[in-house]
Scaffold this active site. Structure first.
Site, short mmCIF file in Angstrom:
data_model
loop_
_atom_site.label_atom_id
_atom_site.label_comp_id
_atom_site.label_asym_id
_atom_site.label_seq_id
_atom_site.Cartn_x
_atom_site.Cartn_y
_atom_site.Cartn_z
CG ASP A 8 -1.67 1.21 1.46
OD1 ASP A 8 -2.31 1.65 0.51
OD2 ASP A 8 -1.64 1.77 2.59
CG LEU A 9 1.78 5.67 -1.92
CD1 LEU A 9 3.27 5.42 -2.13
CD2 LEU A 9 1.22 6.47 -3.09
CG ASP A 10 -1.67 7.37 0.44
OD1 ASP A 10 -1.09 8.45 0.33
OD2 ASP A 10 -2.30 6.84 -0.50
CB THR A 16 -0.13 10.94 1.94
OG1 THR A 16 -0.61 9.62 2.09
CG2 THR A 16 0.98 10.99 0.91
CE LYS A 44 -3.92 7.40 9.28
NZ LYS A 44 -3.03 7.11 10.39
N GLY A 45 -7.12 4.54 3.91
CA GLY A 45 -7.40 3.43 3.01
C GLY A 45 -8.74 3.52 2.29
NE ARG A 48 -9.60 12.14 -4.90
CZ ARG A 48 -9.14 12.30 -6.14
NH1 ARG A 48 -9.80 13.06 -7.00
NH2 ARG A 48 -8.01 11.72 -6.52
CB SER A 113 -2.08 2.87 -3.78
OG SER A 113 -2.63 4.09 -3.36
CB ALA A 114 -7.42 3.39 -2.34
CB SER A 115 -3.86 7.24 -3.77
OG SER A 115 -3.62 8.56 -4.25
CG ASN A 117 -3.61 12.46 -6.13
OD1 ASN A 117 -3.59 13.20 -7.10
ND2 ASN A 117 -4.60 12.47 -5.25
CE LYS A 144 -5.77 -0.90 -1.00
NZ LYS A 144 -4.62 -0.21 -0.43
CD GLU A 168 -3.53 -1.68 2.99
OE1 GLU A 168 -3.60 -0.83 3.91
OE2 GLU A 168 -3.92 -1.43 1.84
CG ASP A 169 -1.77 2.62 6.44
OD1 ASP A 169 -2.15 2.23 5.31
OD2 ASP A 169 -2.03 3.75 6.88
C1 G6P Z 1 -5.42 6.11 0.28
C2 G6P Z 1 -5.49 6.98 1.51
C3 G6P Z 1 -6.87 7.56 1.65
C4 G6P Z 1 -7.29 8.27 0.37
C5 G6P Z 1 -7.28 7.28 -0.79
C6 G6P Z 1 -7.67 7.93 -2.11
O1 G6P Z 1 -6.09 4.92 0.52
O2 G6P Z 1 -5.16 6.25 2.67
O3 G6P Z 1 -6.87 8.47 2.74
O4 G6P Z 1 -8.58 8.82 0.50
O5 G6P Z 1 -5.97 6.74 -0.89
O6 G6P Z 1 -6.69 8.86 -2.46
P1 G6P Z 1 -6.79 9.95 -3.60
O7 G6P Z 1 -5.39 10.44 -3.74
O8 G6P Z 1 -7.26 9.23 -4.85
O9 G6P Z 1 -7.76 10.97 -3.18
MG MG Z 2 -2.72 3.15 3.54
#
Ligand code: G6P
Ligand code: MG
Length: 214
Positions: A8-10, A16, A44-45, A48, A113-115, A117, A144, A168-169
């Site tokens: 996982d990233l964040d 972040t 967390k995780g 958005r 990662s879910a992000s 970004n 997730k 994973e956190d």
């Molecule tokens: C990760 C973070 C979340 C965040 C999600 C989506 O899982 O832990 O806090 O909301 O990514 O990130 P994004 O950059 O797409 O808004």
């Molecule tokens: Mg995370």
């Protein structure tokens, strides 16, 4: 056999959460919602849009889809401003060294990662070239705790899920990893990680010996 490690990233490679918090808090203020650092733990995780919905629930507000999209967009613009100056110094202790060790040992290194970004962040951290595959929020249709992100990661490097280990956190991420049939390692101190197969404080605790003992 351990053949791939999915990170996982964040919260695992970089912290972040503090930037997400600043951006969500700024949005919450505009909406007259009180949003605390404790509330931030719940995000967390979490994707958005779901994060925004949780904040709206906290404030007892309901908005239509268009309004929600606009707010999520606005939050992300602020978030991008906050992470603009991020660099390698923000990589969490031991992460880079562990990733390099895995590569030296011919283990596939994957991001799950879910992000949306994620790639931007990996570029800023100068880590983007370390990954054999990157699965992020732009690749998946199910967030997730659905296992999709991790299954896609395993598939991208051609490794059977049983030979993958996930770091994973977040609680949702641990559940996703277990549902994917993978070993789930909880990273951090949160007691929400008690469902993980094992828990470590940070990637600095990892070495090949410990990895092979899993
Ligand atoms: C990760 C973070 C979340 C965040 C999600 C989506 O899982 O832990 O806090 O909301 O990514 O990130 P994004 O950059 O797409 O808004
Ligand atoms: Mg995370």
């Amino acid at each position: 056999n351990i053949e791939a490690i999915i990170f996982d990233l964040d919260g695992v490679i970089v912290d972040t959460a503090k930037y997400h918090f600043l951006a969500w808090q700024r949005l919450a203020r505009e909406l007259d919602i009180e949003f605390t650092i404790e509330d931030n733990e719940r995000l967390k995780g979490v994707s958005r849009m779901r994060s925004l919905e949780i904040i709206l629930e906290i404030g007892n507000k309901t908005l239509d889809e268009k309004e929600k999209e606009d707010l999520a967009f606005k939050k992300n613009e602020w978030y991008k401003e906050y992470i603009a100056n991020m660099d390698e110094s923000e990589i969490l202790e031991g992460a880079k060294e562990f990733i390099e060790l895995l590569r030296e040992n011919n283990i596939k290194v994957v991001l799950g990662s879910a992000s949306k970004n994620a790639k931007t962040i990996l570029e800023k951290l100068n880590l983007i070239d370390c990954f054999h595959a990157i699965i992020d929020g732009t690749c998946v249709t199910k967030a997730k705790p659905d296992p999709q992100v991790f299954l896609q990661g395993a598939e991208a490097v051609g490794i059977d899920p049983i030979n993958c280990i996930v770091f994973e956190d977040a609680e949702a991420g641990i559940e996703a990893a277990k549902r994917a049939g993978m070993v789930a390692i909880g990273v951090g101190e949160a007691d929400t990680l008690k469902d993980a197969h094992i828990q470590i404080k940070g990637l600095y605790e990892m070495n090949m010996e410990r990895l092979m003992s899993l």
